[in-house]
Design an enzyme around this catalytic site. Structure first.
Site, PDB file in Angstrom:
ATOM      1  N   LYS A 113     -35.210 -24.395  44.560  1.00 13.32           N
ATOM      2  CA  LYS A 113     -35.795 -25.466  43.760  1.00 13.32           C
ATOM      3  C   LYS A 113     -37.200 -25.807  44.265  1.00 13.32           C
ATOM      4  O   LYS A 113     -37.459 -25.785  45.473  1.00 13.32           O
ATOM      5  CB  LYS A 113     -34.870 -26.689  43.850  1.00 13.32           C
ATOM      6  CG  LYS A 113     -35.200 -27.844  42.917  1.00 13.32           C
ATOM      7  CD  LYS A 113     -34.118 -28.914  43.048  1.00 13.32           C
ATOM      8  CE  LYS A 113     -34.390 -30.143  42.199  1.00 13.32           C
ATOM      9  NZ  LYS A 113     -33.322 -31.153  42.337  1.00 13.32           N
ATOM     10  N   SER A 194     -31.529 -32.724  37.625  1.00 19.07           N
ATOM     11  CA  SER A 194     -32.841 -32.276  38.083  1.00 19.07           C
ATOM     12  C   SER A 194     -32.850 -30.866  38.652  1.00 19.07           C
ATOM     13  O   SER A 194     -33.886 -30.212  38.646  1.00 19.07           O
ATOM     14  CB  SER A 194     -33.422 -33.269  39.102  1.00 19.07           C
ATOM     15  OG  SER A 194     -32.952 -33.039  40.395  1.00 19.07           O
ATOM     16  N   THR A 215     -29.414 -36.203  44.820  1.00 17.99           N
ATOM     17  CA  THR A 215     -29.334 -37.585  45.276  1.00 17.99           C
ATOM     18  C   THR A 215     -28.116 -38.233  44.627  1.00 17.99           C
ATOM     19  O   THR A 215     -27.268 -38.805  45.298  1.00 17.99           O
ATOM     20  CB  THR A 215     -30.610 -38.359  44.906  1.00 17.99           C
ATOM     21  OG1 THR A 215     -31.752 -37.643  45.388  1.00 17.99           O
ATOM     22  CG2 THR A 215     -30.596 -39.761  45.503  1.00 17.99           C
ATOM     23  N   GLY A 217     -26.083 -36.583  41.387  1.00 17.55           N
ATOM     24  CA  GLY A 217     -25.783 -35.766  40.216  1.00 17.55           C
ATOM     25  C   GLY A 217     -26.632 -34.542  40.000  1.00 17.55           C
ATOM     26  O   GLY A 217     -26.334 -33.739  39.105  1.00 17.55           O
ATOM     27  N   SER A 218     -27.667 -34.331  40.790  1.00  9.10           N
ATOM     28  CA  SER A 218     -28.636 -33.293  40.447  1.00  9.10           C
ATOM     29  C   SER A 218     -28.214 -31.871  40.762  1.00  9.10           C
ATOM     30  O   SER A 218     -28.868 -30.926  40.329  1.00  9.10           O
ATOM     31  CB  SER A 218     -29.978 -33.583  41.126  1.00  9.10           C
ATOM     32  OG  SER A 218     -30.606 -34.674  40.508  1.00  9.10           O
TER      33      SER A 218
END
Length: 554
Positions: A113, A194, A215, A217-218
């Site tokens: 990422k 994200s 943080t 759910g990402s």
């Protein structure tokens, strides 16, 4: 070799002339194992192919780069390909030929990422022009550990800008630099979360696996919506050194892969103590990491106590109108686990779930952490072309630089942190907020339920689950659960992207106590192997390049 064989036997062929006339003799050549299809190629299969010299790491990198180019103009999953990837692959091939194997990922391409720093030719920007061409003093610990395990850092994945910590009116997967990432199961699909580029890339076999950050759910949500496995580790199991932060108290880094075992292999490589991130000093057993790969046990569900938080699920159903179909398929999954020997504990509930879902305390904590953590990251940069040193600087840049798409996509998250809340994590008010959040994740939430009912894990549909683990810094694994039915009514986000539609996948979350990843991996693996849900997905776009195409081009 074939010619030499026939030369050796040439003097005696005439003795069998009459037999040969009736039944022609053909050379006996060893059968070659099939090349692994890259859409679902496991790391184990790729390593086996490299060991047997079916293909090289250079071949793998070439195939994955071609696959990226096939679909990236439509889906925008990858923001940058590493220009050094082929050279790195050649180096690792040479090491393998000399018998030097760095680790379990030797010669395996991995995408990471774009908020995870690398000290190479790639940018680390979190999707913003504010950090374009900035440089860091060294690799992030995650990047370094991947390289030490032998991985090839193939490129950087697109993400929700600043890990979805800027706007109140943006979309998952959009960044100024990378554009809009789309899911691959429905036209213009919202990728949800994200780490969207990482999840879409893994779903389409654009690398052997990918790395995301979470943080709240990402990792879990884009993995759920991408029909892949996402492992959100305990906060402190993986280092956040030189990862662009949101919250030091909630952030974590983990793998996204097509299957649980590959996630375990990658997690094994990146987990562990790092003196540059003091949260990793909390790893139990003097920092010794369990064997996550060995935890992949088909029989792990037998005797496991698994709780279901029915009241919390009902609360989420009132907030998420499309939760119902997920619950129906979830209940079938519960039956599968029960048949596999699991002890199902119904109504193992989070006593403060309603309070948490109506609270703003998580936002107070993340705002306070973000203000301090972002400046700390900026202060480590070796080159900082836009000279951003604070959240105020980034806000000013974003609002004045046209390609950042302001005010079409606002800066409300930052505005609230700077002008409404107006305090950071050095303020006495922070501790009170953080203690409240710990209560919601602890005694009043996930950890309390696990302790009261002596549970190995708690399960629920992935959509809506991350908030219950976030405050506790607890681990979650999302595994494919099902797909929305053909007659599903399409639901779109505020910018017209389908969020729910026929064929869009969703997952199931396995949540556990802090540092219980080995246990969760076993349970998730046992469930995955009994269901193989991923195999039933129907992509609307898929790359076609395979290893055979690369090998045939030489």
């Amino acid at each position: 070799m074939g010619l030499g064989r026939w030369v050796v036997f040439a003097p005696v062929i005439g003795l069998f002339a009459s037999f040969a006339a009736a039944r022609p003799i053909t050379p006996c050549t060893p059968s070659q194992p099939e090349l692994p299809p890259l859409i679902n190629a496991t790391i184990s299969a790729l390593v086996k192919g490299l060991q047997s010299k079916q293909f090289t790491s250079v071949d793998l990198v070439e195939a994955y780069i071609r696959r990226i180019h096939e679909v990236n103009s439509a889906l925008h999953a990858v923001i940058e390909v590493n220009c050094d990837a082929l050279d790195l692959a050649a180096q690792l091939d040479a090491e393998r030929a000399d018998g030097q194997i760095r680790g379990p990922l030797h010669g395996i391409p991995i995408l990471i990422k774009n908020n995870i720093a690398t000290k190479d030719g790639m940018n680390t920007t979190s999707g913003s022009y504010a950090l374009l061409k900035s440089t860091v003093p060294e690799d992030s610990t995650i990047a370094r550990k991947l390289r030490e395990a032998g991985a090839i850092l193939l490129g950087k994945t697109n993400l929700s800008q600043w890990a979805y910590y800027r706007s109140s009116n943006s979309t998952s997967g959009w960044s100024a630099l990378g554009g809009q990432t789309y899911g691959a199961y429905y036209r213009d699909q919202d990728p949800n979360g994200s780490s969207s580029g990482s999840a879409v890339a893994s779903s389409l076999g654009l690398a052997a696996g990918s790395i995301g950050t979470e943080t709240d759910g990402s990792i879990v949500l884009p993995s759920s919506w991408g029909n892949v496995v996402g492992i959100k580790p305990t906060v402190g199991l993986t280092s956040r050194s030189l990862v662009i932060p949101i919250s030091e108290h909630l952030d974590t880094v983990g793998p996204i892969s097509t299957n649980v075992k590959d996630g375990a292999i990658i997690l094994q490589a990146i987990a562990g103590f790092d003196a540059k991130d003091n949260y990793t000093s909390a790893i139990p057993n003097h920092g010794v990491i369990p064997d996550y790969v060995a935890a992949c046990n088909y029989y792990a569900l037998a005797g496991a106590r698994i709780g279901i938080p029915r009241s919390a699920m009902a609360l989420r159903a009132t907030q998420i109108s499309t939760y119902g179909p997920q619950v129906q398929i979830f209940d079938k999954a519960v039956s599968i686990m029960r048949d596999a020997g699991a002890v199902i504990v119904e109504n193992s509930d989070f006593t403060a779930a309603a309070e948490l879902l109506n609270s703003t305390v998580e936002g107070l904590v993340t705002n306070a952490d973000f203000i301090v953590g972002l400046s700390r990251y900026f202060n480590q940069l070796v080159e900082n072309p836009e000279n951003v040193t604070s959240l105020e600087d980034v806000r000013q840049f974003t609002q004045s630089f046209g390609l950042e798409d302001y005010p079409n996509r606002d800066t409300k998250v930052w505005d609230d942190a700077l002008f409404e809340q107006r305090w950071n994590n050095t303020d006495p008010r922070f501790w009170e907020a953080y203690m409240e959040l710990l209560y919601y994740g602890g005694e009043g939430g996930l950890l309390g339920a696990i302790e009261r009912d002596n549970l190995d894990a708690i399960i629920m549909p992935a959509n809506g689950s991350p908030i219950f683990a976030a405050g506790a810094g607890a681990p979650v694994i999302s595994v494919p659960l099902g797909f929305y039915a053909a007659d599903t009514t399409v639901v779109k986000n505020d910018r017209g992207m389908p969020f729910v539609a026929p064929g869009i996948p969703f997952g199931i979350s396995f949540m556990g106590a802090r540092f219980s990843e080995a246990k969760l991996i076993g349970l998730a693996y046992a469930y995955e192997q009994r269901t193989r849900v991923r195999d039933r997905g129907k992509l609307i776009i898929e790359p076609t390049t395979e290893l055979r195409d690369v090998l045939a081009s030489y």
